[in-house]
Design a protein around this motif. Structure first.
Motif, mmCIF file in Angstrom:
data_model
loop_
_atom_site.group_PDB
_atom_site.id
_atom_site.type_symbol
_atom_site.label_atom_id
_atom_site.label_comp_id
_atom_site.label_asym_id
_atom_site.label_seq_id
_atom_site.Cartn_x
_atom_site.Cartn_y
_atom_site.Cartn_z
ATOM 1 N N GLY A 134 -12.828 4.689 -4.636
ATOM 2 C CA GLY A 134 -12.086 3.658 -5.355
ATOM 3 C C GLY A 134 -10.929 4.240 -6.137
ATOM 4 O O GLY A 134 -9.829 3.668 -6.171
ATOM 5 N N ASN A 135 -11.166 5.401 -6.746
ATOM 6 C CA ASN A 135 -10.096 6.066 -7.498
ATOM 7 C C ASN A 135 -8.907 6.394 -6.608
ATOM 8 O O ASN A 135 -7.749 6.145 -6.955
ATOM 9 N N LYS A 136 -9.189 6.962 -5.431
ATOM 10 C CA LYS A 136 -8.120 7.338 -4.502
ATOM 11 C C LYS A 136 -7.347 6.109 -4.050
ATOM 12 O O LYS A 136 -6.124 6.143 -3.914
ATOM 13 N N ARG A 137 -8.072 5.030 -3.821
ATOM 14 C CA ARG A 137 -7.426 3.798 -3.353
ATOM 15 C C ARG A 137 -6.479 3.254 -4.416
ATOM 16 O O ARG A 137 -5.346 2.867 -4.132
ATOM 17 N N VAL A 138 -6.951 3.211 -5.659
ATOM 18 C CA VAL A 138 -6.129 2.680 -6.743
ATOM 19 C C VAL A 138 -4.928 3.573 -7.010
ATOM 20 O O VAL A 138 -3.801 3.097 -7.162
ATOM 21 N N ILE A 139 -5.155 4.890 -7.054
ATOM 22 C CA ILE A 139 -4.060 5.824 -7.319
ATOM 23 C C ILE A 139 -2.995 5.732 -6.239
ATOM 24 O O ILE A 139 -1.790 5.731 -6.520
ATOM 25 N N GLY A 140 -3.426 5.633 -4.982
ATOM 26 C CA GLY A 140 -2.472 5.530 -3.880
ATOM 27 C C GLY A 140 -1.608 4.294 -3.977
ATOM 28 O O GLY A 140 -0.393 4.339 -3.782
ATOM 29 N N SER A 141 -2.239 3.162 -4.306
ATOM 30 C CA SER A 141 -1.475 1.923 -4.387
ATOM 31 C C SER A 141 -0.606 1.882 -5.639
ATOM 32 O O SER A 141 0.498 1.330 -5.621
ATOM 33 N N LEU A 142 -1.083 2.478 -6.723
ATOM 34 C CA LEU A 142 -0.259 2.565 -7.934
ATOM 35 C C LEU A 142 0.981 3.410 -7.670
ATOM 36 O O LEU A 142 2.091 3.047 -8.072
ATOM 37 N N ASN A 143 0.790 4.524 -6.966
ATOM 38 C CA ASN A 143 1.923 5.382 -6.634
ATOM 39 C C ASN A 143 2.960 4.627 -5.815
ATOM 40 O O ASN A 143 4.169 4.787 -6.004
ATOM 41 N N TYR A 144 2.477 3.797 -4.890
ATOM 42 C CA TYR A 144 3.393 3.014 -4.054
ATOM 43 C C TYR A 144 4.253 2.103 -4.928
ATOM 44 O O TYR A 144 5.480 2.062 -4.795
ATOM 45 N N SER A 145 3.627 1.345 -5.832
ATOM 46 C CA SER A 145 4.358 0.393 -6.664
ATOM 47 C C SER A 145 5.310 1.090 -7.620
ATOM 48 O O SER A 145 6.445 0.641 -7.818
ATOM 49 N N ILE A 146 4.852 2.185 -8.218
ATOM 50 C CA ILE A 146 5.690 2.915 -9.165
ATOM 51 C C ILE A 146 6.903 3.529 -8.466
ATOM 52 O O ILE A 146 8.029 3.493 -8.990
ATOM 53 N N LYS A 147 6.713 4.077 -7.282
ATOM 54 C CA LYS A 147 7.833 4.657 -6.538
ATOM 55 C C LYS A 147 8.838 3.581 -6.156
ATOM 56 O O LYS A 147 10.052 3.806 -6.200
ATOM 57 N N ASN A 148 8.354 2.413 -5.778
ATOM 58 C CA ASN A 148 9.260 1.316 -5.472
ATOM 59 C C ASN A 148 10.083 0.924 -6.687
ATOM 60 O O ASN A 148 11.296 0.718 -6.598
ATOM 61 N N MET A 149 9.401 0.799 -7.832
ATOM 62 C CA MET A 149 10.108 0.436 -9.051
ATOM 63 C C MET A 149 11.140 1.500 -9.407
ATOM 64 O O MET A 149 12.268 1.178 -9.823
ATOM 65 N N GLU A 150 10.790 2.767 -9.216
ATOM 66 C CA GLU A 150 11.712 3.864 -9.525
ATOM 67 C C GLU A 150 12.971 3.765 -8.668
ATOM 68 O O GLU A 150 14.090 3.959 -9.162
ATOM 69 N N ARG A 151 12.824 3.446 -7.381
ATOM 70 C CA ARG A 151 13.983 3.332 -6.488
ATOM 71 C C ARG A 151 14.887 2.179 -6.912
ATOM 72 O O ARG A 151 16.117 2.292 -6.892
ATOM 73 N N VAL A 152 14.277 1.046 -7.287
ATOM 74 C CA VAL A 152 15.070 -0.110 -7.717
ATOM 75 C C VAL A 152 15.841 0.220 -8.989
ATOM 76 O O VAL A 152 17.030 -0.098 -9.118
ATOM 77 N N LEU A 153 15.184 0.871 -9.937
ATOM 78 C CA LEU A 153 15.843 1.233 -11.194
ATOM 79 C C LEU A 153 16.986 2.214 -10.953
ATOM 80 O O LEU A 153 18.020 2.154 -11.623
#
Length: 257
Positions: free
Chosen positions: A134-153
């Motif tokens: 569960g930890n790996k799943r959450v961390i992976g998806s969090l990384n996806y969203s954060i990286k997307n936000m970083e690119r937009v910013l």
């Protein structure tokens, strides 16, 4: 690294598209609902945790019209008619080529080697294993969203910094943002691809928000429409959207100067 898989279920005349670190373990965990898949004729691809979300989502969208629409069962939304199996194979091969992946789509799921690992894991603490996955799943998806936000910013920062050289307009009407970029197809494309969030909960629940509405071309300009609603219940999406909203409000001010 993890795997994207296409598991064929002959009795259902369907195949399942999903992701798993261990394909056999995943198939074994859901066989009480769907039975045994045809391991020999199923396929899998070793892929990075970052890319697997993009490929899985793309496949689900591509195959949507072939969805089996089961009402219950683990993974019920991931089953599609076997009529679309070859289309899925073809798309994955195109994805591999376009993204220059080093791994290849492999036919067959090795039950013997994976079963050994599965039996060993059953002798371990089940609660710990479940929590760790569960930890790996959450961390992976969090990384996806954060990286997307970083690119937009980063794109927004670029537009603000060079607002005297890059022509753009940003308007807000009826909760819909309209951003017009002149001769900046690449920047418009980056925003369109990354205005989205996704994450999975420990329980396996999945949340995906596509904030982009459309991207169109008109002569020498590209118009992107998107929504930044703040009515979502999940706090992660709400937090990301609030940050993006602050950034776009600054961008809107810059477009007027």
């Amino acid at each position: 690294m993890t795997n994207i898989y296409l598991l064929i279920y002959p009795k259902l005349k369907a195949f399942k598209v999903g992701k798993a670190d261990n394909v056999f373990n995943r198939a074994d965990s859901i066989k009480k609902w769907w039975g045994e898949p045809d391991y020999a004729n199923s396929f899998s691809l070793v892929i990075s945790s970052e890319s697997v979300f993009k490929l899985e989502k793309s496949l689900h969208l591509l195959l949507e019209q072939f969805s089996m629409n089961y009402s219950e069962g683990d993974g019920k939304t991931e089953f599609f008619s076997v009529d679309a199996f070859n289309d899925a194979i073809e798309y994955i091969n195109v994805f591999i080529k376009s993204n220059k992946l080093t791994s290849a789509l492999m036919k067959g799921v090795d039950k013997l080697n994976i079963t050994t690992g599965r039996n060993i894991s059953r002798n371990r603490d089940y609660i710990f294993t479940k929590h760790n996955v569960g930890n790996k799943r959450v961390i992976g998806s969090l990384n996806y969203s954060i990286k997307n936000m970083e690119r937009v910013l980063r794109v927004n920062n670029l537009l603000i910094k060079y607002r005297k050289r890059i022509k753009f307009e940003l308007t807000l009407e009826n909760e819909t943002y309209s951003l017009t970029l002149y001769n900046r197809k690449f920047l418009a494309g980056v925003l369109f691809e990354n205005l989205r969030t996704k994450h999975e909960f420990f329980s396996g629940g999945f949340v995906s928000r596509n904030l982009s509405d459309s991207l169109s071309k008109d002569k020498d300009c590209y118009q992107l429409k998107f929504h930044l609603h703040t009515s979502f219940e999940d706090k992660l999406t709400l937090l990301i959207i609030k940050e993006l909203e602050c950034s776009f409000k600054l961008l809107q001010k810059a477009s007027l100067r």
